[in-house]
Enzyme design. Structure first.
Site, short mmCIF file in Angstrom:
data_model
loop_
_atom_site.label_atom_id
_atom_site.label_comp_id
_atom_site.label_asym_id
_atom_site.label_seq_id
_atom_site.Cartn_x
_atom_site.Cartn_y
_atom_site.Cartn_z
N SER A 1 0.82 -1.21 0.00
CA SER A 1 0.00 0.00 0.00
C SER A 1 0.86 1.26 0.00
O SER A 1 1.72 1.43 0.86
CB SER A 1 -0.87 0.06 1.26
OG SER A 1 -1.78 -0.99 1.27
N HIS B 1 -3.55 0.64 -4.39
CA HIS B 1 -3.01 -0.50 -5.12
C HIS B 1 -3.45 -0.41 -6.57
O HIS B 1 -4.59 -0.73 -6.88
CB HIS B 1 -3.55 -1.82 -4.55
CG HIS B 1 -2.92 -2.21 -3.25
ND1 HIS B 1 -1.87 -3.08 -3.16
CD2 HIS B 1 -3.20 -1.84 -1.98
CE1 HIS B 1 -1.54 -3.24 -1.90
NE2 HIS B 1 -2.32 -2.50 -1.15
N HIS C 1 -5.59 -9.03 -1.21
CA HIS C 1 -5.57 -9.49 0.17
C HIS C 1 -6.74 -10.44 0.40
O HIS C 1 -7.76 -10.36 -0.29
CB HIS C 1 -5.72 -8.31 1.14
CG HIS C 1 -4.79 -7.17 0.85
ND1 HIS C 1 -5.00 -6.30 -0.18
CD2 HIS C 1 -3.64 -6.78 1.46
CE1 HIS C 1 -4.01 -5.41 -0.21
NE2 HIS C 1 -3.18 -5.68 0.77
N TYR D 1 -8.88 -10.33 2.72
CA TYR D 1 -10.11 -9.64 3.14
C TYR D 1 -10.94 -9.13 1.97
O TYR D 1 -12.12 -8.81 2.12
CB TYR D 1 -9.80 -8.48 4.12
CG TYR D 1 -8.96 -7.36 3.54
CD1 TYR D 1 -9.49 -6.43 2.63
CD2 TYR D 1 -7.63 -7.21 3.90
CE1 TYR D 1 -8.72 -5.42 2.10
CE2 TYR D 1 -6.84 -6.20 3.38
CZ TYR D 1 -7.40 -5.31 2.48
OH TYR D 1 -6.62 -4.31 1.95
N GLU D 2 -10.33 -9.06 0.79
CA GLU D 2 -11.10 -8.59 -0.37
C GLU D 2 -12.12 -9.63 -0.83
O GLU D 2 -13.02 -9.31 -1.60
CB GLU D 2 -10.15 -8.23 -1.52
CG GLU D 2 -9.29 -7.01 -1.19
CD GLU D 2 -8.29 -6.70 -2.29
OE1 GLU D 2 -8.70 -6.34 -3.39
OE2 GLU D 2 -7.07 -6.82 -2.02
N ALA E 1 2.88 -2.19 3.76
CA ALA E 1 2.68 -1.15 4.77
C ALA E 1 2.23 -1.87 6.03
O ALA E 1 1.40 -2.77 5.96
CB ALA E 1 1.63 -0.17 4.30
N MET F 1 -1.71 -7.00 6.80
CA MET F 1 -2.79 -7.86 6.28
C MET F 1 -2.35 -8.59 5.02
O MET F 1 -3.19 -8.96 4.19
CB MET F 1 -4.03 -7.02 6.01
CG MET F 1 -4.50 -6.22 7.21
SD MET F 1 -5.82 -5.09 6.78
CE MET F 1 -5.92 -4.10 8.29
N SER F 2 -1.06 -8.79 4.84
CA SER F 2 -0.59 -9.43 3.60
C SER F 2 0.67 -10.24 3.89
O SER F 2 0.90 -10.66 5.02
CB SER F 2 -0.28 -8.34 2.56
OG SER F 2 0.83 -7.56 2.97
N ASN G 1 2.08 3.52 10.69
CA ASN G 1 1.41 4.14 11.84
C ASN G 1 1.98 3.55 13.13
O ASN G 1 2.50 2.45 13.14
CB ASN G 1 -0.10 3.92 11.77
CG ASN G 1 -0.47 2.49 11.44
OD1 ASN G 1 -0.40 2.06 10.28
ND2 ASN G 1 -0.83 1.75 12.45
N HIS H 1 -6.66 4.43 6.81
CA HIS H 1 -5.99 4.04 5.56
C HIS H 1 -5.29 5.25 4.95
O HIS H 1 -4.24 5.11 4.32
CB HIS H 1 -7.02 3.44 4.59
CG HIS H 1 -6.40 2.82 3.36
ND1 HIS H 1 -5.42 1.86 3.41
CD2 HIS H 1 -6.63 3.03 2.03
CE1 HIS H 1 -5.07 1.51 2.18
NE2 HIS H 1 -5.79 2.20 1.32
N1 HPA Z 1 -2.63 -2.80 11.21
C1 HPA Z 1 -2.77 -3.72 10.23
N2 HPA Z 1 -2.39 -3.50 8.99
C2 HPA Z 1 -1.84 -2.33 8.70
C3 HPA Z 1 -1.66 -1.34 9.66
C4 HPA Z 1 -2.08 -1.60 10.99
O1 HPA Z 1 -1.95 -0.74 11.90
N3 HPA Z 1 -1.06 -0.27 9.06
C5 HPA Z 1 -0.89 -0.64 7.75
N4 HPA Z 1 -1.35 -1.88 7.54
#
Ligand code: HPA
Length: 279
Positions: free
Chosen positions: A33, A64, A86, A88-89, A116, A217-218, A241, A253
């Site tokens: 991302s 993406h 991902h 979750y999609e 990310a 998440m990947s 973050n 996001h």
């Molecule tokens: N958690 C999960 N996935 C992420 C995060 C997060 O804080 N930041 C970027 N992808």
């Protein structure tokens, strides 16, 4: 029995990609991302939209773009995935990892995965990079493993070793490259969760207690399939973050994408250094 991605589908997809490119890539690179601009540094690229590749999963997530950028980077023949999908999609986990199978059938030998990620280690700041030294496969422990289903013996064994998921030599090259480029490169353990909701403060404290440094998440399913087929793997997380272990901040996001802009130049120099020393 459920339906799983077959070797025939993988080969049809590999054939379709081969027909659209003019080089024989040896290194695959997946951009996470906000990290897509890295693909703009590929020289003389053949560009293939995911929409034009049969069976290829197409990303639905902002940040993406969905295309392959195939060309040269630091003299190396690379295939860059600008955007990934991902779990979750809504794709099945073996659809998510189909691109890795295609890379393997195309003769790619090494995979660089980027993502990310959220900091779980309280010492990490947004914009930092973390070299992944190992991962925690929570999705897999819960039964969502891309190797579930009939084993594809052409790639690897039923019960693949995962003790050295991230290649020791590539870790060393990444350390050297970061040093040369003056980049502060953290190292740590990445955990792959299903998402798409971000973690609660209790989730994050749990993950920290389990030895996790960054959460996303990947990546983990991709690396699992990559290792099954014996690709050498290097992984880098861009920290987007801060760990919200006490619940005092929120995660969006948008901030993930913003941090991507800070990380891209650092990631580019890190990867260029690694690719140079491979030559
Ligand atoms: N958690 C999960 N996935 C992420 C995060 C997060 O804080 N930041 C970027 N992808």
């Amino acid at each position: 029995m459920e339906q799983f991605v077959t070797l025939a589908e993988i080969d049809a997809t590999a054939q379709a990609v081969r027909a659209k490119i003019t080089t024989q890539p040896k290194i695959g690179l997946i951009l996470g991302s906000g990290l897509g601009p890295l693909a703009d540094t590929v020289e003389n690229p053949d560009i293939v939209s995911y929409d034009d590749i049969p069976n290829w999963p197409v990303s639905t997530v902002i940040g993406h773009s969905g295309r392959l950028v195939v060309g040269k980077l630091e003299g190396q023949d690379v295939l860059v995935m600008q955007g990934r999908t991902h779990y979750y999609e809504g794709y099945s986990i073996d659809q998510v990892t189909l691109p890795i199978r295609v890379m393997q059938r195309m003769g790619i030998e090494m995979l660089v995965v980027t993502n990310a990620a959220g900091a779980v280690n309280p010492n990490f700041e947004p914009g930092d990079l973390m070299l992944i030294t190992d991962h925690l496969n929570l999705l897999g422990m819960a039964g969502v493993n891309p190797l579930r289903g009939p084993n594809l013996d052409e790639f690897g064994p039923r019960f693949p070793d995962m003790s050295r998921a991230y290649d020791a030599d590539l870790i060393e090259l990444a350390r050297k490259s970061a040093k040369n480029a003056g980049i502060n490169l953290h190292e740590g353990v990445y955990v792959g969760l299903a998402g798409p909701s971000f973690e609660t403060p209790a989730d994050l404290r749990f993950l920290r207690a389990m030895g996790v440094d960054a959460v996303g998440m990947s990546t983990v399913p991709e690396v699992t399939v990559a290792r099954h087929g014996n690709l050498r793997v290097m992984g880098v997380s861009g920290i987007s973050n801060k760990a919200n272990l006490d619940g005092s901040t929120i995660t969006t996001h948008e901030e993930v994408l913003e941090a991507g802009q800070v990380m891209v130049p650092k990631l580019v120099s890190l990867l260029r250094g690694v690719l140079q020393t491979l030559a």
